[in-house]
Design a protein around this motif. Sequence first.
Motif, PDB file in Angstrom:
ATOM      1  N   LEU A 167       0.847  -1.191   0.000  1.00  0.00           N
ATOM      2  CA  LEU A 167       0.000   0.000   0.000  1.00  0.00           C
ATOM      3  C   LEU A 167       0.887   1.248   0.000  1.00  0.00           C
ATOM      4  N   ILE A 168       0.541   2.193  -0.849  1.00  0.00           N
ATOM      5  CA  ILE A 168       1.263   3.465  -0.928  1.00  0.00           C
ATOM      6  C   ILE A 168       0.316   4.568  -0.475  1.00  0.00           C
ATOM      7  N   LYS A 169       0.725   5.320   0.549  1.00  0.00           N
ATOM      8  CA  LYS A 169      -0.117   6.365   1.124  1.00  0.00           C
ATOM      9  C   LYS A 169       0.689   7.661   1.254  1.00  0.00           C
ATOM     10  N   PRO A 170       0.010   8.780   1.471  1.00  0.00           N
ATOM     11  CA  PRO A 170       0.743  10.018   1.777  1.00  0.00           C
ATOM     12  C   PRO A 170       1.511   9.835   3.083  1.00  0.00           C
ATOM     13  N   SER A 171       2.729  10.319   3.143  1.00  0.00           N
ATOM     14  CA  SER A 171       3.526  10.167   4.362  1.00  0.00           C
ATOM     15  C   SER A 171       2.973  11.059   5.467  1.00  0.00           C
ATOM     16  N   TYR A 179      -1.760  15.595  -6.247  1.00  0.00           N
ATOM     17  CA  TYR A 179      -0.491  14.882  -6.158  1.00  0.00           C
ATOM     18  C   TYR A 179      -0.676  13.481  -5.568  1.00  0.00           C
ATOM     19  N   TYR A 180      -1.601  13.365  -4.617  1.00  0.00           N
ATOM     20  CA  TYR A 180      -1.795  12.076  -3.938  1.00  0.00           C
ATOM     21  C   TYR A 180      -3.041  11.330  -4.430  1.00  0.00           C
ATOM     22  N   SER A 181      -3.579  11.732  -5.581  1.00  0.00           N
ATOM     23  CA  SER A 181      -4.822  11.133  -6.067  1.00  0.00           C
ATOM     24  C   SER A 181      -4.629   9.769  -6.725  1.00  0.00           C
ATOM     25  N   THR A 182      -3.391   9.325  -6.881  1.00  0.00           N
ATOM     26  CA  THR A 182      -3.145   8.029  -7.530  1.00  0.00           C
ATOM     27  C   THR A 182      -2.852   6.914  -6.529  1.00  0.00           C
ATOM     28  N   VAL A 183      -2.825   7.250  -5.225  1.00  0.00           N
ATOM     29  CA  VAL A 183      -2.474   6.239  -4.219  1.00  0.00           C
ATOM     30  C   VAL A 183      -3.624   6.076  -3.223  1.00  0.00           C
ATOM     31  N   VAL A 184      -3.370   5.335  -2.149  1.00  0.00           N
ATOM     32  CA  VAL A 184      -4.403   5.059  -1.141  1.00  0.00           C
ATOM     33  C   VAL A 184      -4.559   6.290  -0.249  1.00  0.00           C
ATOM     34  N   SER A 185      -5.457   7.187  -0.643  1.00  0.00           N
ATOM     35  CA  SER A 185      -5.579   8.478   0.040  1.00  0.00           C
ATOM     36  C   SER A 185      -6.987   8.799   0.517  1.00  0.00           C
ATOM     37  N   LYS A 186      -7.935   7.929   0.292  1.00  0.00           N
ATOM     38  CA  LYS A 186      -9.327   8.246   0.595  1.00  0.00           C
ATOM     39  C   LYS A 186      -9.529   8.590   2.074  1.00  0.00           C
ATOM     40  N   GLU A 187      -9.002   7.767   2.977  1.00  0.00           N
ATOM     41  CA  GLU A 187      -9.170   8.020   4.410  1.00  0.00           C
ATOM     42  C   GLU A 187      -8.440   9.291   4.823  1.00  0.00           C
ATOM     43  N   VAL A 188      -7.256   9.520   4.255  1.00  0.00           N
ATOM     44  CA  VAL A 188      -6.487  10.729   4.566  1.00  0.00           C
ATOM     45  C   VAL A 188      -7.240  11.965   4.113  1.00  0.00           C
ATOM     46  N   PHE A 189      -7.812  11.927   2.922  1.00  0.00           N
ATOM     47  CA  PHE A 189      -8.578  13.056   2.397  1.00  0.00           C
ATOM     48  C   PHE A 189      -9.764  13.379   3.310  1.00  0.00           C
ATOM     49  N   SER A 190     -10.491  12.348   3.743  1.00  0.00           N
ATOM     50  CA  SER A 190     -11.660  12.555   4.609  1.00  0.00           C
ATOM     51  C   SER A 190     -11.242  13.135   5.956  1.00  0.00           C
ATOM     52  N   ARG A 191     -10.140  12.648   6.502  1.00  0.00           N
ATOM     53  CA  ARG A 191      -9.659  13.137   7.786  1.00  0.00           C
ATOM     54  C   ARG A 191      -9.246  14.604   7.675  1.00  0.00           C
ATOM     55  N   LEU A 192      -8.559  14.960   6.606  1.00  0.00           N
ATOM     56  CA  LEU A 192      -8.146  16.345   6.403  1.00  0.00           C
ATOM     57  C   LEU A 192      -9.351  17.270   6.232  1.00  0.00           C
ATOM     58  N   PHE A 229     -13.155  20.333  -1.416  1.00  0.00           N
ATOM     59  CA  PHE A 229     -12.910  19.231  -0.495  1.00  0.00           C
ATOM     60  C   PHE A 229     -11.744  18.396  -1.015  1.00  0.00           C
ATOM     61  N   HIS A 230     -10.912  17.905  -0.113  1.00  0.00           N
ATOM     62  CA  HIS A 230      -9.882  16.937  -0.529  1.00  0.00           C
ATOM     63  C   HIS A 230     -10.553  15.710  -1.138  1.00  0.00           C
ATOM     64  N   SER A 231     -11.616  15.258  -0.481  1.00  0.00           N
ATOM     65  CA  SER A 231     -12.278  14.022  -0.888  1.00  0.00           C
ATOM     66  C   SER A 231     -13.056  14.153  -2.198  1.00  0.00           C
ATOM     67  N   SER A 232     -13.196  15.383  -2.723  1.00  0.00           N
ATOM     68  CA  SER A 232     -13.858  15.557  -4.017  1.00  0.00           C
ATOM     69  C   SER A 232     -12.943  15.170  -5.176  1.00  0.00           C
ATOM     70  N   THR A 233     -11.638  15.073  -4.899  1.00  0.00           N
ATOM     71  CA  THR A 233     -10.686  14.661  -5.926  1.00  0.00           C
ATOM     72  C   THR A 233     -10.758  13.142  -6.091  1.00  0.00           C
ATOM     73  N   PRO A 234     -11.102  12.635  -7.264  1.00  0.00           N
ATOM     74  CA  PRO A 234     -11.246  11.183  -7.442  1.00  0.00           C
ATOM     75  C   PRO A 234      -9.902  10.460  -7.346  1.00  0.00           C
ATOM     76  N   ILE A 235      -9.938   9.277  -6.758  1.00  0.00           N
ATOM     77  CA  ILE A 235      -8.748   8.431  -6.669  1.00  0.00           C
ATOM     78  C   ILE A 235      -8.653   7.618  -7.957  1.00  0.00           C
ATOM     79  N   ILE A 236      -7.642   7.908  -8.760  1.00  0.00           N
ATOM     80  CA  ILE A 236      -7.437   7.197 -10.021  1.00  0.00           C
ATOM     81  C   ILE A 236      -6.052   6.551  -9.988  1.00  0.00           C
ATOM     82  N   ARG A 237      -6.012   5.249  -9.959  1.00  0.00           N
ATOM     83  CA  ARG A 237      -4.749   4.516  -9.840  1.00  0.00           C
ATOM     84  C   ARG A 237      -3.847   4.743 -11.057  1.00  0.00           C
TER      85      ARG A 237
END
Length: 321
Positions: A83-87, A127-140, A188-196
């Motif tokens: 899994l690759i996530k924002p640091s 920048y982080y929309s291609t990795v596992v960022s959904k939970e991070v986006f919601s938290r932010l 919203f951060h979470s409005s940015t779609p996660i596209i692998r």
Amino acid sequence: MTYVRYADDFVILHPSQEVILEAKQVITDWLKEVGLELSEKKTRISHTYEGFDFLGFNIRQYPVSKANCGKTARGEFLGFKTLIKPSKEKIFEHYQEIAKTINANKTAKQEVLITLLNPVIQGWANYYSTVVSKEVFSRLDHLVWKRLWQWGKRRHPNKSTKWRKNKYFLKRGNRDWIFGKDNIILKFHSSTPIIRHVKVKGAVSPFDGNDSYWAFRMGKNPVLSTRVSKLLKIQKGKCNHCGLTFRDGEKMEVDHITPKSKGGKDVYGNLQLLHRHCHNIKTALDGSRRAHDKGHTLEEPCVSKETRTVLKTSRTREGLA
């Protein structure tokens, strides 16, 4: 051994720690010869189960059961999932930048604050929309909301919760508590779609003439028109009539779903990209007229005779002029 480099940052992966230590020594000796040295602060040796940070991303392998892990090329179970996530460091820095902007604009108008925050939020999320960022986006999003609520509470300490909500927050669709006013709202951060991210095919090159592949992948291609490139992207590289993927060298034609002669508009919602033979079938069914372009695509001609794209030839006594 696997070696990954970006500018002066690099990662070396190997199952044996002894090999890693040997590689570190070789690199250290080589750098000394050119007057450089490894950064002790950034250099780290760790197991992939512990994870490591690289270019603002945290890369870590998590032990999982056979049902949830992938396989090697030989069909062997890996036993882990990567899994690759924002640091955590970059998440903290980003939130601090947002908090600093809000604190520095305690008396600014709401529209000004939104204008300052939107590029920061959108750029980081992209920048982080291609990795596992959904939970991070919601938290932010939640943390930013709390900051903005305190921003409004400080400005109007004697007003009620309902009053402050009606003044600074909107409801749009399924979303409530949107920080905004009139036609300007906070992203919203979470409005940015996660596209692998999809790897480039091993045998494909930007110089091999495969225009449809690169237009679909990048959304643009210098050889193809903007309209064709965008339609390739929208249709995921497939013909809208037969559903087959466009192959290198195949002729593509832009078609109006509802012909212009029947009131169809020249907008993307009424356009589709077809194989030439598929376009022939479609136009035969709907009775629309067509004229050939000089490029890869064919487009329907103007309806009126006065503005048609192909002029009718005239005849003389000697023959055709």
